[in-house]
Enzyme design. Structure first.
Site, PDB file in Angstrom:
ATOM      1  N   LYS A 285       0.843  -1.208   0.000  1.00 46.71           N
ATOM      2  CA  LYS A 285       0.000   0.000   0.000  1.00 46.71           C
ATOM      3  C   LYS A 285       0.877   1.257   0.000  1.00 46.71           C
ATOM      4  O   LYS A 285       0.535   2.258  -0.623  1.00 46.71           O
ATOM      5  CB  LYS A 285      -0.918  -0.022   1.229  1.00 46.71           C
ATOM      6  CG  LYS A 285      -1.809   1.191   1.325  1.00 46.71           C
ATOM      7  CD  LYS A 285      -3.182   0.868   1.827  1.00 46.71           C
ATOM      8  CE  LYS A 285      -4.036   2.112   1.880  1.00 46.71           C
ATOM      9  NZ  LYS A 285      -5.456   1.841   2.029  1.00 46.71           N
TER      10      LYS A 285
ATOM     11  N   ASN B 230     -14.500  13.462   1.549  1.00 47.07           N
ATOM     12  CA  ASN B 230     -15.154  12.299   0.944  1.00 47.07           C
ATOM     13  C   ASN B 230     -16.658  12.518   0.943  1.00 47.07           C
ATOM     14  O   ASN B 230     -17.185  13.221   1.793  1.00 47.07           O
ATOM     15  CB  ASN B 230     -14.818  11.050   1.777  1.00 47.07           C
ATOM     16  CG  ASN B 230     -15.471   9.786   1.232  1.00 47.07           C
ATOM     17  OD1 ASN B 230     -15.487   9.564   0.024  1.00 47.07           O
ATOM     18  ND2 ASN B 230     -16.020   8.960   2.118  1.00 47.07           N
TER      19      ASN B 230
ATOM     20  N   HIS C 152     -20.246  10.330   1.108  1.00 51.36           N
ATOM     21  CA  HIS C 152     -20.702   8.997   1.509  1.00 51.36           C
ATOM     22  C   HIS C 152     -22.233   8.954   1.508  1.00 51.36           C
ATOM     23  O   HIS C 152     -22.875   9.871   2.013  1.00 51.36           O
ATOM     24  CB  HIS C 152     -20.148   8.665   2.900  1.00 51.36           C
ATOM     25  CG  HIS C 152     -20.481   7.278   3.337  1.00 51.36           C
ATOM     26  ND1 HIS C 152     -19.783   6.168   2.903  1.00 51.36           N
ATOM     27  CD2 HIS C 152     -21.462   6.810   4.144  1.00 51.36           C
ATOM     28  CE1 HIS C 152     -20.315   5.076   3.428  1.00 51.36           C
ATOM     29  NE2 HIS C 152     -21.334   5.440   4.185  1.00 51.36           N
TER      30      HIS C 152
END
Ligand code: GAR
Length: 188
Positions: A65, A107, A109
């Site tokens: 990652k 973000n 959502h």
């Protein structure tokens, strides 16, 4: 104008709404690039059509990652990105990117967080049998949809609502709330 990168994994309808708001002069940012982690995602086509540089960075091509996010960070630095908007990016942001963009990542959502975080928030809300759900825009931290809430809007769940019909209603709200919230955050 702030230089913004949009991260997306799928259809990219929120990317499109943000781009349209820029064209319509409702949102004053420069969309410098799109980062996509999923081969074949429709957002790749949308970005090309808009002549916005788009990078498919596939995590499967990296040993870790950290290596994957370092490849992304390299692009962000090359474009001198100030701010990141996640728009259907279905992956947790790790410390490699977070440490360079603290409180500069948001973000969207499809639920009223803290209710129904994570995957399939719309399915979760239907399963739970709640009467309303909604849309949340929040800062990104190391958790799963746990960062500070910036804006929320409620959507009613009708009798006999299906996942498809609820998703449509949620996306109508998303496409208006995301550009509006970005404008407030970045230009006031
Ligand atoms: C959006 O509804 C967004 O809220 C959701 O994915 C969809 C992407 O649609 N995001 C999440 O669930 C993040 N956990 P789009 O690709 O058409 O913008």
């Amino acid at each position: 104008m702030k230089k913004v990168a949009i991260f997306a994994s799928g259809n990219g309808s929120n990317f499109q709404a943000i781009t349209d708001a820029v064209h319509n002069q409702k949102l004053h940012i420069h969309i410098s690039c799109v980062i996509c982690d999923r081969p074949g995602a429709f957002v790749l086509e949308r970005a090309k059509k808009e002549n916005i540089p788009v990078f498919l960075i596939n995590p499967k091509s990296y040993p870790s990652k950290i290596a994957y996010e370092s490849a992304i960070l390299e692009k962000l630095q090359a474009f001198q990105i100030d701010f990141i908007a996640l728009a259907g990016y279905m992956r947790l942001i790790g410390p490699t990117i977070l440490n360079s963009y603290e409180r500069k990542i948001v973000n969207i959502h499809p639920s009223l967080l803290p209710a129904f975080p994570g995957l399939d928030a719309i399915g979760q809300s239907l399963k739970a049998g709640v009467k309303e759900t909604g849309v949340t825009i929040h800062y990104v931290d190391e958790g799963m949809d746990t960062g500070q809430v910036i804006a929320q809007q409620t959507v009613e769940i009708a009798e006999g609502e299906t996942k498809e019909s609820l998703q449509k209603k949620i996306q109508v709200i998303e496409h208006q709330l995301y550009p509006e919230t970005l404008e407030k955050l970045l230009n006031s």
